[in-house]
Design a protein around this motif. Sequence first.
Motif, PDB file in Angstrom:
ATOM      1  N   TYR A   1     -12.115   3.672  -5.833  1.00 55.17           N
ATOM      2  CA  TYR A   1     -10.833   4.200  -6.080  1.00 55.17           C
ATOM      3  C   TYR A   1     -11.367   5.549  -7.043  1.00 55.17           C
ATOM      4  CZ  TYR A   1      -6.152   4.725  -8.896  1.00 55.17           C
ATOM      5  OH  TYR A   1      -5.133   5.719  -8.987  1.00 55.17           O
TER       6      TYR A   1
ATOM      7  N   GLN B   1      -3.907   2.101  -5.818  1.00 55.80           N
ATOM      8  CA  GLN B   1      -3.382   2.305  -4.956  1.00 55.80           C
ATOM      9  C   GLN B   1      -3.207   3.485  -5.511  1.00 55.80           C
ATOM     10  OE1 GLN B   1      -0.732  -0.217  -2.793  1.00 55.80           O
ATOM     11  NE2 GLN B   1       0.764   1.485  -2.003  1.00 55.80           N
TER      12      GLN B   1
ATOM     13  N   SER C   1      -0.102   5.712   1.404  1.00 54.48           N
ATOM     14  CA  SER C   1      -0.854   5.853   0.774  1.00 54.48           C
ATOM     15  C   SER C   1      -2.046   5.093   0.870  1.00 54.48           C
ATOM     16  CB  SER C   1       0.201   4.195   0.437  1.00 54.48           C
ATOM     17  OG  SER C   1      -0.289   3.612   1.479  1.00 54.48           O
TER      18      SER C   1
ATOM     19  N   HIS D   1      -5.171   2.683  -0.784  1.00 58.30           N
ATOM     20  CA  HIS D   1      -5.277   1.415  -0.797  1.00 58.30           C
ATOM     21  C   HIS D   1      -6.929   0.876  -0.506  1.00 58.30           C
ATOM     22  CE1 HIS D   1      -4.097  -3.217  -1.846  1.00 58.30           C
ATOM     23  NE2 HIS D   1      -4.564  -2.315  -2.998  1.00 58.30           N
TER      24      HIS D   1
END
Length: 147
Positions: free
Chosen positions: A19, A75, A91, A93
């Motif tokens: 992330y 996210q 998006s 995720h």
Amino acid sequence: MKEVRLNAFIPRQSADEVYAAISNFSAYPQYCTSVRKIDVKNLSENVTLTDWEVNFHNGILKWQEHDTFDPSNRQISFRQTAGDIDHFSGSWHVEADGNDATIAFDSCFDLGLPMLADMLDPVAEQAISENIRAIISGLFPASYIKD
């Protein structure tokens, strides 16, 4: 609207590490030669306004997007606010998979050129897919990408 969806498996990296890497838009031009320029403006702790320039077909596609980062859910949501096409949103995720991670990229777009949609939509779909693949492969060389 057309959709582009990709899923990737990232071995030997935690979901938090993955992330953090995908959240760093400024690094993308290093990993994807078709991404010409990215300018990120922080609006608040988890919101940015990002200007993009990417190679598209025989030209350059430019747009600005509003990005919302949700680190606790790993996210990122984005929505185009201005640019060369009518609509682009989606998006990223990231989820944990044991000691590994997965990425889901979902987007939809509309070039806003109905007379040329049959010709240009497949080109745009391929360009988005190839750019996302290049970004993921550049950030995570051991990744496995699937449609």
